[in-house]
Design a protein around this motif. Sequence first.
Motif, PDB file in Angstrom:
ATOM      1  N   MET A 215       0.851  -1.168   0.000  1.00 31.10           N
ATOM      2  CA  MET A 215       0.000   0.000   0.000  1.00 31.10           C
ATOM      3  C   MET A 215       0.895   1.228   0.000  1.00 31.10           C
ATOM      4  N   ASP A 216       0.630   2.156  -0.905  1.00 35.42           N
ATOM      5  CA  ASP A 216       1.407   3.390  -0.973  1.00 35.42           C
ATOM      6  C   ASP A 216       0.919   4.356   0.088  1.00 35.42           C
ATOM      7  N   GLU A 217       1.855   5.150   0.599  1.00 39.13           N
ATOM      8  CA  GLU A 217       1.506   6.139   1.607  1.00 39.13           C
ATOM      9  C   GLU A 217       2.313   7.385   1.390  1.00 39.13           C
ATOM     10  N   ARG A 218       1.776   8.498   1.865  1.00 32.34           N
ATOM     11  CA  ARG A 218       2.489   9.764   1.856  1.00 32.34           C
ATOM     12  C   ARG A 218       2.367  10.357   3.246  1.00 32.34           C
ATOM     13  N   VAL A 219       3.455  10.876   3.737  1.00 35.18           N
ATOM     14  CA  VAL A 219       3.458  11.539   5.034  1.00 35.18           C
ATOM     15  C   VAL A 219       3.874  12.980   4.791  1.00 35.18           C
ATOM     16  N   GLN A 220       3.011  13.917   5.171  1.00 35.36           N
ATOM     17  CA  GLN A 220       3.330  15.331   5.011  1.00 35.36           C
ATOM     18  C   GLN A 220       3.546  15.940   6.384  1.00 35.36           C
ATOM     19  N   ALA A 221       4.713  16.540   6.558  1.00 34.89           N
ATOM     20  CA  ALA A 221       5.048  17.190   7.823  1.00 34.89           C
ATOM     21  C   ALA A 221       4.374  18.550   7.889  1.00 34.89           C
ATOM     22  N   SER A 222       4.252  19.083   9.099  1.00 33.70           N
ATOM     23  CA  SER A 222       3.579  20.374   9.262  1.00 33.70           C
ATOM     24  C   SER A 222       4.320  21.501   8.555  1.00 33.70           C
ATOM     25  N   ASP A 223       5.626  21.307   8.275  1.00 36.10           N
ATOM     26  CA  ASP A 223       6.376  22.345   7.555  1.00 36.10           C
ATOM     27  C   ASP A 223       6.264  22.195   6.039  1.00 36.10           C
ATOM     28  N   GLY A 224       5.438  21.253   5.581  1.00 38.32           N
ATOM     29  CA  GLY A 224       5.189  21.094   4.156  1.00 38.32           C
ATOM     30  C   GLY A 224       6.007  20.016   3.476  1.00 38.32           C
ATOM     31  N   ARG A 225       7.037  19.479   4.136  1.00 40.72           N
ATOM     32  CA  ARG A 225       7.821  18.411   3.518  1.00 40.72           C
ATOM     33  C   ARG A 225       6.957  17.171   3.359  1.00 40.72           C
ATOM     34  N   LEU A 226       7.244  16.372   2.329  1.00 40.39           N
ATOM     35  CA  LEU A 226       6.442  15.203   2.016  1.00 40.39           C
ATOM     36  C   LEU A 226       7.349  13.980   1.900  1.00 40.39           C
ATOM     37  N   LEU A 227       6.952  12.897   2.552  1.00 40.82           N
ATOM     38  CA  LEU A 227       7.662  11.626   2.485  1.00 40.82           C
ATOM     39  C   LEU A 227       6.741  10.651   1.774  1.00 40.82           C
ATOM     40  N   CYS A 228       7.208  10.077   0.681  1.00 44.52           N
ATOM     41  CA  CYS A 228       6.405   9.099  -0.054  1.00 44.52           C
ATOM     42  C   CYS A 228       7.080   7.738   0.060  1.00 44.52           C
ATOM     43  N   GLY A 229       6.283   6.716   0.075  1.00 45.43           N
ATOM     44  CA  GLY A 229       6.861   5.387   0.174  1.00 45.43           C
ATOM     45  C   GLY A 229       5.803   4.312   0.107  1.00 45.43           C
ATOM     46  N   ARG A 230       6.123   3.193   0.673  1.00 39.38           N
ATOM     47  CA  ARG A 230       5.238   2.043   0.656  1.00 39.38           C
ATOM     48  C   ARG A 230       5.224   1.438   2.044  1.00 39.38           C
ATOM     49  N   LEU A 231       4.050   1.025   2.470  1.00 41.26           N
ATOM     50  CA  LEU A 231       3.936   0.347   3.748  1.00 41.26           C
ATOM     51  C   LEU A 231       4.287  -1.121   3.539  1.00 41.26           C
ATOM     52  N   ALA A 232       5.339  -1.553   4.176  1.00 38.24           N
ATOM     53  CA  ALA A 232       5.800  -2.935   4.025  1.00 38.24           C
ATOM     54  C   ALA A 232       4.749  -3.909   4.541  1.00 38.24           C
ATOM     55  N   ASP A 233       4.570  -4.971   3.810  1.00 30.84           N
ATOM     56  CA  ASP A 233       3.688  -6.069   4.216  1.00 30.84           C
ATOM     57  C   ASP A 233       2.218  -5.677   4.365  1.00 30.84           C
ATOM     58  N   VAL A 234       1.793  -4.601   3.719  1.00 31.23           N
ATOM     59  CA  VAL A 234       0.377  -4.214   3.752  1.00 31.23           C
ATOM     60  C   VAL A 234      -0.158  -4.296   2.325  1.00 31.23           C
ATOM     61  N   GLN A 235      -1.153  -5.136   2.135  1.00 31.77           N
ATOM     62  CA  GLN A 235      -1.745  -5.322   0.815  1.00 31.77           C
ATOM     63  C   GLN A 235      -2.573  -4.088   0.423  1.00 31.77           C
ATOM     64  N   VAL A 236      -2.708  -3.846  -0.868  1.00 30.74           N
ATOM     65  CA  VAL A 236      -3.445  -2.693  -1.373  1.00 30.74           C
ATOM     66  C   VAL A 236      -4.879  -2.675  -0.847  1.00 30.74           C
ATOM     67  N   LYS A 237      -5.503  -3.818  -0.747  1.00 29.52           N
ATOM     68  CA  LYS A 237      -6.895  -3.879  -0.288  1.00 29.52           C
ATOM     69  C   LYS A 237      -6.996  -4.206   1.197  1.00 29.52           C
ATOM     70  N   ALA A 238      -5.979  -3.867   1.961  1.00 28.85           N
ATOM     71  CA  ALA A 238      -5.975  -4.144   3.400  1.00 28.85           C
ATOM     72  C   ALA A 238      -7.023  -3.294   4.103  1.00 28.85           C
ATOM     73  N   ASP A 239      -7.444  -3.762   5.242  1.00 27.37           N
ATOM     74  CA  ASP A 239      -8.361  -3.017   6.094  1.00 27.37           C
ATOM     75  C   ASP A 239      -7.696  -1.702   6.495  1.00 27.37           C
ATOM     76  N   PRO A 240      -8.433  -0.592   6.527  1.00 28.10           N
ATOM     77  CA  PRO A 240      -7.839   0.695   6.904  1.00 28.10           C
ATOM     78  C   PRO A 240      -7.133   0.667   8.261  1.00 28.10           C
ATOM     79  N   ALA A 241      -7.660  -0.081   9.217  1.00 26.57           N
ATOM     80  CA  ALA A 241      -7.023  -0.157  10.532  1.00 26.57           C
ATOM     81  C   ALA A 241      -5.631  -0.784  10.433  1.00 26.57           C
ATOM     82  N   GLU A 242      -5.474  -1.764   9.553  1.00 27.41           N
ATOM     83  CA  GLU A 242      -4.170  -2.399   9.348  1.00 27.41           C
ATOM     84  C   GLU A 242      -3.174  -1.414   8.738  1.00 27.41           C
TER      85      GLU A 242
END
Length: 77
Positions: A1-28
Amino acid sequence: MDERVQASDGRLLCGRLADVQVKADPAEAQAAAAAMVVGLAHNFHEAHVDVTWDPLREPGSWTAQVTVAATPPNASG
């Protein structure tokens, strides 16, 4: 599952959540993202943080608040 983390100063971290399937439950996916942030804070800043998820604003997009729970007195960052 792809994810993006945006810091309060505007910086953005993009990546992938290891071992999380694309159709995983949101809580996972949230648990994996929180674990990633906790690990990064510990590894790079020697800080312990808490991740608290905000109420859902729109489908497929989550916002969390990250707060420092404890930092060793000699930690750098």
